[in-house]
Design a protein around this motif. Structure first.
Motif, PDB file in Angstrom:
ATOM      1  N   VAL A  42       0.842  -1.191   0.000  1.00 53.29           N
ATOM      2  CA  VAL A  42       0.000   0.000   0.000  1.00 53.29           C
ATOM      3  C   VAL A  42       0.882   1.248   0.000  1.00 53.29           C
ATOM      4  O   VAL A  42       1.641   1.490   0.938  1.00 53.29           O
ATOM      5  CB  VAL A  42      -0.961   0.019   1.209  1.00 53.29           C
ATOM      6  CG1 VAL A  42      -1.822   1.284   1.190  1.00 53.29           C
ATOM      7  CG2 VAL A  42      -1.842  -1.233   1.217  1.00 53.29           C
ATOM      8  N   HIS A  46      -2.541   4.862  -2.931  1.00 53.61           N
ATOM      9  CA  HIS A  46      -3.599   3.874  -2.723  1.00 53.61           C
ATOM     10  C   HIS A  46      -4.537   4.279  -1.581  1.00 53.61           C
ATOM     11  O   HIS A  46      -5.541   3.603  -1.341  1.00 53.61           O
ATOM     12  CB  HIS A  46      -3.004   2.503  -2.374  1.00 53.61           C
ATOM     13  CG  HIS A  46      -2.220   1.873  -3.463  1.00 53.61           C
ATOM     14  ND1 HIS A  46      -0.947   1.386  -3.267  1.00 53.61           N
ATOM     15  CD2 HIS A  46      -2.506   1.637  -4.771  1.00 53.61           C
ATOM     16  CE1 HIS A  46      -0.489   0.867  -4.405  1.00 53.61           C
ATOM     17  NE2 HIS A  46      -1.428   1.013  -5.328  1.00 53.61           N
ATOM     18  N   CYS A  47      -4.201   5.348  -0.863  1.00 54.57           N
ATOM     19  CA  CYS A  47      -4.955   5.724   0.341  1.00 54.57           C
ATOM     20  C   CYS A  47      -6.033   6.761   0.039  1.00 54.57           C
ATOM     21  O   CYS A  47      -5.869   7.624  -0.820  1.00 54.57           O
ATOM     22  CB  CYS A  47      -4.000   6.237   1.411  1.00 54.57           C
ATOM     23  SG  CYS A  47      -2.872   4.945   1.986  1.00 54.57           S
ATOM     24  N   CYS A  53      -6.156   2.435   3.112  1.00 55.14           N
ATOM     25  CA  CYS A  53      -6.212   1.893   1.754  1.00 55.14           C
ATOM     26  C   CYS A  53      -7.638   1.976   1.216  1.00 55.14           C
ATOM     27  O   CYS A  53      -8.587   1.524   1.864  1.00 55.14           O
ATOM     28  CB  CYS A  53      -5.719   0.453   1.748  1.00 55.14           C
ATOM     29  SG  CYS A  53      -5.601  -0.274   0.099  1.00 55.14           S
ATOM     30  N   HIS A  54      -7.772   2.565   0.065  1.00 55.86           N
ATOM     31  CA  HIS A  54      -9.084   2.717  -0.582  1.00 55.86           C
ATOM     32  C   HIS A  54      -9.697   1.335  -0.806  1.00 55.86           C
ATOM     33  O   HIS A  54      -9.015   0.407  -1.240  1.00 55.86           O
ATOM     34  CB  HIS A  54      -8.893   3.438  -1.921  1.00 55.86           C
ATOM     35  CG  HIS A  54     -10.155   3.900  -2.540  1.00 55.86           C
ATOM     36  ND1 HIS A  54     -11.065   3.031  -3.107  1.00 55.86           N
ATOM     37  CD2 HIS A  54     -10.672   5.145  -2.683  1.00 55.86           C
ATOM     38  CE1 HIS A  54     -12.082   3.721  -3.578  1.00 55.86           C
ATOM     39  NE2 HIS A  54     -11.876   5.016  -3.325  1.00 55.86           N
ATOM     40  N   VAL A  57      -9.087  -0.314  -4.106  1.00 55.28           N
ATOM     41  CA  VAL A  57      -7.767  -0.930  -4.293  1.00 55.28           C
ATOM     42  C   VAL A  57      -7.782  -2.350  -3.726  1.00 55.28           C
ATOM     43  O   VAL A  57      -7.294  -3.287  -4.358  1.00 55.28           O
ATOM     44  CB  VAL A  57      -6.655  -0.072  -3.649  1.00 55.28           C
ATOM     45  CG1 VAL A  57      -5.317  -0.782  -3.688  1.00 55.28           C
ATOM     46  CG2 VAL A  57      -6.569   1.296  -4.328  1.00 55.28           C
ATOM     47  N   THR A  58      -8.379  -2.498  -2.538  1.00 56.43           N
ATOM     48  CA  THR A  58      -8.492  -3.829  -1.933  1.00 56.43           C
ATOM     49  C   THR A  58      -9.334  -4.742  -2.826  1.00 56.43           C
ATOM     50  O   THR A  58      -8.972  -5.896  -3.076  1.00 56.43           O
ATOM     51  CB  THR A  58      -9.128  -3.726  -0.528  1.00 56.43           C
ATOM     52  OG1 THR A  58      -8.339  -2.830   0.263  1.00 56.43           O
ATOM     53  CG2 THR A  58      -9.207  -5.075   0.153  1.00 56.43           C
ATOM     54  N   ARG A  91      -3.318  -0.141   5.645  1.00 54.31           N
ATOM     55  CA  ARG A  91      -2.653   1.129   5.921  1.00 54.31           C
ATOM     56  C   ARG A  91      -1.421   1.296   5.031  1.00 54.31           C
ATOM     57  O   ARG A  91      -0.852   0.316   4.557  1.00 54.31           O
ATOM     58  CB  ARG A  91      -2.252   1.215   7.380  1.00 54.31           C
ATOM     59  CG  ARG A  91      -3.429   0.982   8.314  1.00 54.31           C
ATOM     60  CD  ARG A  91      -3.235   1.602   9.678  1.00 54.31           C
ATOM     61  NE  ARG A  91      -4.414   1.387  10.513  1.00 54.31           N
ATOM     62  CZ  ARG A  91      -5.468   2.177  10.530  1.00 54.31           C
ATOM     63  NH1 ARG A  91      -5.516   3.235   9.779  1.00 54.31           N
ATOM     64  NH2 ARG A  91      -6.495   1.910  11.322  1.00 54.31           N
ATOM     65  N   GLU A  92      -1.046   2.539   4.812  1.00 59.83           N
ATOM     66  CA  GLU A  92       0.141   2.811   4.014  1.00 59.83           C
ATOM     67  C   GLU A  92       1.319   2.003   4.554  1.00 59.83           C
ATOM     68  O   GLU A  92       1.544   1.940   5.753  1.00 59.83           O
ATOM     69  CB  GLU A  92       0.473   4.301   4.060  1.00 59.83           C
ATOM     70  CG  GLU A  92       1.632   4.670   3.165  1.00 59.83           C
ATOM     71  CD  GLU A  92       1.958   6.156   3.180  1.00 59.83           C
ATOM     72  OE1 GLU A  92       3.106   6.480   2.862  1.00 59.83           O
ATOM     73  OE2 GLU A  92       1.060   6.971   3.508  1.00 59.83           O
ATOM     74  N   ASN A 118      -3.012  -8.738   5.687  1.00 62.77           N
ATOM     75  CA  ASN A 118      -1.799  -7.906   5.691  1.00 62.77           C
ATOM     76  C   ASN A 118      -0.612  -8.747   6.143  1.00 62.77           C
ATOM     77  O   ASN A 118      -0.740  -9.960   6.381  1.00 62.77           O
ATOM     78  CB  ASN A 118      -1.988  -6.636   6.523  1.00 62.77           C
ATOM     79  CG  ASN A 118      -2.090  -6.899   8.016  1.00 62.77           C
ATOM     80  OD1 ASN A 118      -1.841  -7.997   8.510  1.00 62.77           O
ATOM     81  ND2 ASN A 118      -2.466  -5.862   8.759  1.00 62.77           N
TER      82      ASN A 118
END
Length: 146
Positions: A42, A46-47, A53-54, A57-58, A91-92, A118
């Motif tokens: 991420v 992507h956030c 994280c958007h 994107v997921t 998360r980033e 993750n």
């Protein structure tokens, strides 16, 4: 050709033209018949506005893993419909892993579960994909017609 070799060759053929997954920063880390694992780190782009994280994107990561799993037999296959449940934020800096597993393949229809985790094993999302085989192959196999 073994099922794993067919899955790897199918993945290579798809990856060659998969500009969306490459653009997002995904990597294929495993592929086999009815299975695939894709990963993504991420990045700031992507956030979303909440600094996580958007969801798109997921979803995209899970959908790409689904695509490589359901196309692993060299039969052109597309999504019929999908559902996703978001369970925790990415998360980033997180390394997200989407693992797709085939649950059922009956005729032209398949069902796949994709779990996104993750680097700590926290489940970020659960995705279920329903596939439909269409005409065509990803590559030509010697001595076979489909």
């Amino acid at each position: 050709m073994t099922p794993k070799e067919r899955a790897e060759k199918s993945a290579s053929a798809m990856w060659a033209d998969d500009n969306a997954s490459k653009w997002a920063g995904m990597e294929i880390t495993k592929v086999d018949e009815g299975r695939a694992v894709l990963e993504l780190t991420v990045a700031p782009h992507h956030c979303n506005g909440h600094g996580i994280c958007h969801g798109g994107v997921t979803f995209m990561l899970a959908d790409s893993a689904f695509a490589f799993a359901c196309n692993s037999r060299n039969q052109a296959t597309v999504a019929q419909h999908n559902i996703i449940s978001y369970l925790a934020p990415g998360r980033e800096g997180d390394r997200l892993r989407a693992e797709a597993t085939e649950l059922s393949l009956q005729g032209r229809s398949g069902i796949y579960d994709i779990r996104v985790t993750n680097q700590d094993g926290t489940v970020i999302a659960e995705f279920r994909g329903f596939s439909r085989a269409i005409r065509g192959q990803l590559f030509e196999e010697e001595g076979e017609t489909r």
